[in-house]
Design an enzyme around this catalytic site. Structure first.
Site, PDB file in Angstrom:
ATOM      1  CD  GLU A  28      -2.942  -1.146   2.173  1.00 37.75           C
ATOM      2  OE1 GLU A  28      -2.882  -0.371   3.139  1.00 37.75           O
ATOM      3  OE2 GLU A  28      -3.921  -1.842   1.900  1.00 37.75           O
ATOM      4  CB  CYS A  67       1.357  -1.942  13.871  1.00 34.08           C
ATOM      5  SG  CYS A  67       1.632  -1.758  12.105  1.00 34.08           S
ATOM      6  CB  SER A 120       9.190   6.156  10.520  1.00 35.92           C
ATOM      7  OG  SER A 120       8.831   5.690  11.801  1.00 35.92           O
ATOM      8  CB  SER A 125       8.254   3.922  16.067  1.00 32.92           C
ATOM      9  OG  SER A 125       7.903   4.308  14.753  1.00 32.92           O
ATOM     10  CG  LEU A 126      10.433   6.767  22.485  1.00 29.69           C
ATOM     11  CD1 LEU A 126      11.786   6.102  22.343  1.00 29.69           C
ATOM     12  CD2 LEU A 126      10.586   8.187  23.020  1.00 29.69           C
ATOM     13  CG  ASN A 127       5.289   3.912  19.433  1.00 32.43           C
ATOM     14  OD1 ASN A 127       4.942   5.056  19.160  1.00 32.43           O
ATOM     15  ND2 ASN A 127       5.501   2.997  18.525  1.00 32.43           N
ATOM     16  CB  CYS A 153       2.653   7.247   3.398  1.00 38.57           C
ATOM     17  SG  CYS A 153       3.099   6.058   4.671  1.00 38.57           S
ATOM     18  CB  CYS A 195       6.021  -5.188   9.203  1.00 40.13           C
ATOM     19  SG  CYS A 195       7.348  -4.501  10.237  1.00 40.13           S
ATOM     20  N   GLY A 254       6.088  -2.195   6.555  1.00 41.12           N
ATOM     21  CA  GLY A 254       7.461  -2.689   6.644  1.00 41.12           C
ATOM     22  C   GLY A 254       8.385  -1.833   7.484  1.00 41.12           C
ATOM     23  CD  GLU A 255      12.294  -0.717  10.853  1.00 42.62           C
ATOM     24  OE1 GLU A 255      11.438  -0.301  11.640  1.00 42.62           O
ATOM     25  OE2 GLU A 255      13.189   0.020  10.387  1.00 42.62           O
ATOM     26  CB  CYS A 290      -0.227   5.895  11.520  1.00 35.62           C
ATOM     27  SG  CYS A 290       0.361   7.475  11.013  1.00 35.62           S
ATOM     28  CG  ASN A 326      -4.991   5.979  13.379  1.00 36.00           C
ATOM     29  OD1 ASN A 326      -5.728   6.891  13.717  1.00 36.00           O
ATOM     30  ND2 ASN A 326      -3.806   6.191  12.829  1.00 36.00           N
ATOM     31  CB  CYS A 366       4.458  -2.731  16.705  1.00 34.69           C
ATOM     32  SG  CYS A 366       6.172  -2.340  16.311  1.00 34.69           S
TER      33      CYS A 366
HETATM   34  N1  SAH Z   1       7.963   0.401  10.505  1.00 31.08           N
HETATM   35  C1  SAH Z   1       8.314   1.751  10.695  1.00 31.08           C
HETATM   36  C2  SAH Z   1       7.592   2.684   9.748  1.00 31.08           C
HETATM   37  C3  SAH Z   1       6.121   2.419   9.506  1.00 31.08           C
HETATM   38  S1  SAH Z   1       4.999   2.629  10.838  1.00 31.08           S
HETATM   39  C4  SAH Z   1       8.072   2.183  12.117  1.00 31.08           C
HETATM   40  O1  SAH Z   1       7.404   1.468  12.848  1.00 31.08           O
HETATM   41  O2  SAH Z   1       8.583   3.226  12.498  1.00 31.08           O
HETATM   42  C5  SAH Z   1       4.732   4.376  10.910  1.00 31.08           C
HETATM   43  C6  SAH Z   1       4.204   4.873  12.284  1.00 31.08           C
HETATM   44  O3  SAH Z   1       2.866   4.432  12.526  1.00 31.08           O
HETATM   45  C7  SAH Z   1       5.041   4.371  13.455  1.00 31.08           C
HETATM   46  O4  SAH Z   1       5.497   5.456  14.207  1.00 31.08           O
HETATM   47  C8  SAH Z   1       4.077   3.526  14.252  1.00 31.08           C
HETATM   48  O5  SAH Z   1       4.397   3.603  15.614  1.00 31.08           O
HETATM   49  C9  SAH Z   1       2.745   4.135  13.902  1.00 31.08           C
HETATM   50  N2  SAH Z   1       1.609   3.227  14.094  1.00 31.08           N
HETATM   51  C10 SAH Z   1       1.593   1.894  13.918  1.00 31.08           C
HETATM   52  N3  SAH Z   1       0.375   1.397  14.204  1.00 31.08           N
HETATM   53  C11 SAH Z   1      -0.410   2.455  14.544  1.00 31.08           C
HETATM   54  C12 SAH Z   1      -1.780   2.597  14.916  1.00 31.08           C
HETATM   55  N4  SAH Z   1      -2.586   1.543  14.984  1.00 31.08           N
HETATM   56  N5  SAH Z   1      -2.243   3.831  15.174  1.00 31.08           N
HETATM   57  C13 SAH Z   1      -1.422   4.905  15.093  1.00 31.08           C
HETATM   58  N6  SAH Z   1      -0.140   4.840  14.726  1.00 31.08           N
HETATM   59  C14 SAH Z   1       0.380   3.621  14.466  1.00 31.08           C
HETATM   60 FE1  SF4 Z   2       6.307  -2.903  11.478  1.00 33.13          FE
HETATM   61 FE2  SF4 Z   2       6.277  -0.259  11.960  1.00 33.13          FE
HETATM   62 FE3  SF4 Z   2       4.015  -1.720  12.147  1.00 33.13          FE
HETATM   63 FE4  SF4 Z   2       5.953  -1.998  13.977  1.00 33.13          FE
HETATM   64  S1  SF4 Z   2       4.733  -0.137  13.574  1.00 33.13           S
HETATM   65  S2  SF4 Z   2       4.834  -3.671  12.962  1.00 33.13           S
HETATM   66  S3  SF4 Z   2       7.777  -1.765  12.723  1.00 33.13           S
HETATM   67  S4  SF4 Z   2       5.206  -1.350  10.303  1.00 33.13           S
END
Ligand code: SAH
Ligand code: SF4
Length: 363
Positions: A96, A139, A213, A236-238, A125, A132, A183-184, A355, A312, A136
């Site tokens: 996508e 996600c 990212s 992506s700290l989170n 994007c 991936c 993906g990462e 996201c 989201n 996480c």
């Molecule tokens: N894999 C990489 C880049 C893609 S994700 C990474 O994780 O950094 C892009 C961003 O979307 C990341 O910062 C991730 O933390 C955020 N993200 C993932 N799932 C999400 C969700 N359900 N709601 C909001 N943000 C999310």
């Molecule tokens: Fe992969 Fe980024 Fe989603 Fe984590 S947030 S599963 S690294 S795409």
């Protein structure tokens, strides 16, 4: 992981094109003509590269070499102007790619759809892998697992497919790229970096208009810092402590928060550049006042900004979205402590384009 097919000219750099020209007994300037056709001109088939003599084109095609843009299989238009593209690669795998216009149409907020021309800036994007592996817990892409890496050509191809579909004029319109799709990127580092160079030197994206990212692949953050040409860095700290981070991002068990922040401290920033920390707020998990205070301490001394994203939601995700006032409170605490902080508003929520929602939903 299986290797991607390499019969496509798209994704080859100048050096590789020059080797092809040589192999076919062509003068060096043919490499430049091919490069110009592939990247600045974004042509989709050899037959439209009129600068090349037709016997040369025929010889390339006879060997199975073509430009081979990825194909837009489906697109979904959001009421906010965002478009989610389902893009198919030569082997049938799909990823996508999301188009997010800003300006009169994209941000009007009056419910009207953005037209083709009423945007001033836009962001694409881009995905770096099919699925991936990082897993996480918040996600949707994680639920797919990882199928394979994308090649540089497939990464650049997503951008070109969207630019052509939107009929973008790179000289006159301003487009940013974020490598924040499926993906990462740092687990597909060589192909990702090759795509970056082709986008910068070929398609016309200054490095300052690209952001990558990462979930925190420490050794690659260091490599990335040493690149002569590179996008901006987002991490992506989170979470504000290891306990929470390991729970929501299993990769933290391999590379801890301390290691991640040290990598951020060591990262060679350019003039006026900042690292972006993304922080997805999960209701009751990482969004308390205590978490905000912990986060402020963690970031002390790092030239950075924080992007807050309220979760989201999606099917199969066991977390909730915090109430708006909690997001605001969290933001205010950071702002008061002098941390530049922004709340990222979701784009294309109604079409699963926001996201963490990219999972090849087809309806
Ligand atoms: N894999 C990489 C880049 C893609 S994700 C990474 O994780 O950094 C892009 C961003 O979307 C990341 O910062 C991730 O933390 C955020 N993200 C993932 N799932 C999400 C969700 N359900 N709601 C909001 N943000 C999310
Ligand atoms: Fe992969 Fe980024 Fe989603 Fe984590 S947030 S599963 S690294 S795409």
């Amino acid at each position: 992981m299986p290797e991607q097919p390499q019969d496509s000219l798209l994704g080859l750099d100048y050096q590789e094109l020059s080797e092809i020209a040589q192999r076919y007994g062509q003068p060096e300037y043919r490499a430049r003509q091919l490069f110009d056709a592939l990247y600045p001109q974004r042509l989709s088939e050899l037959d439209s590269v009129s600068t090349l003599p037709s016997p040369f084109r025929a010889a390339l095609k006879k060997e199975g070499l073509e430009i081979r843009h990825p194909r837009i299989e489906k697109s979904f238009q959001s009421t906010d102007g965002t478009i989610r593209y389902l893009i198919a690669m030569a082997d049938g795998e799909t990823v996508e790619t999301v188009w997010m216009p800003e300006g009169d149409g994209g941000e009007s907020g009056d419910g009207t759809e953005a037209g083709d021309s009423d945007w001033r800036r836009a962001t694409i994007c881009v995905s770096s892998q099919v699925g991936c592996a990082v897993n996480c817990q918040f996600c949707l892409t994680a639920l797919l697992g990882v199928k394979r890496n994308l090649s540089a050509g497939e990464i650049v191809g997503q951008v070109i497919a969207v630019l052509n579909h939107r009929q973008v004029d790179m000289e006159r319109q301003r487009v940013n790229i974020v490598f924040m799709g499926m993906g990462e990127p740092f687990l597909n580092y060589p192909q990702f970096m090759k795509a970056v160079r082709l986008l910068a030197e070929g398609v016309g994206f200054p490095e300052s208009r690209m952001t990558v990212s990462t979930s925190g692949i420490i050794p690659r953050i260091a490599d990335f810092g040493g690149e002569p040409l590179r996008p901006k860095l987002a991490i992506s700290l989170n979470a504000s402590n290891n306990e929470v981070r390991s729970r929501i991002m299993p990769i933290n068990r391999k590379w801890s928060l301390e290691m991640l922040l040290q990598a951020a401290r060591d990262f060679p920033l350019r003039n006026r550049e900042r690292i972006t920390f993304e922080y997805v707020l999960l209701d009751g998990v990482n969004d308390s006042v205590a978490h905000a205070r912990e986060l402020i301490e963690l970031l002390r001394g790092i030239r950075c900004k924080v992007n807050l994203i309220a979760l989201n939601p999606g099917p199969g995700i066991d977390f909730g979205t915090p109430a708006e006032h909690r997001v605001k409170d969290f933001q205010e605490l950071l702002a008061k402590a002098g941390v530049p902080v922004f709340v990222r508003r979701p784009r294309g929520l109604d079409i699963y384009a926001a996201c963490g929602q990219l999972k090849r939903t087809v309806a």
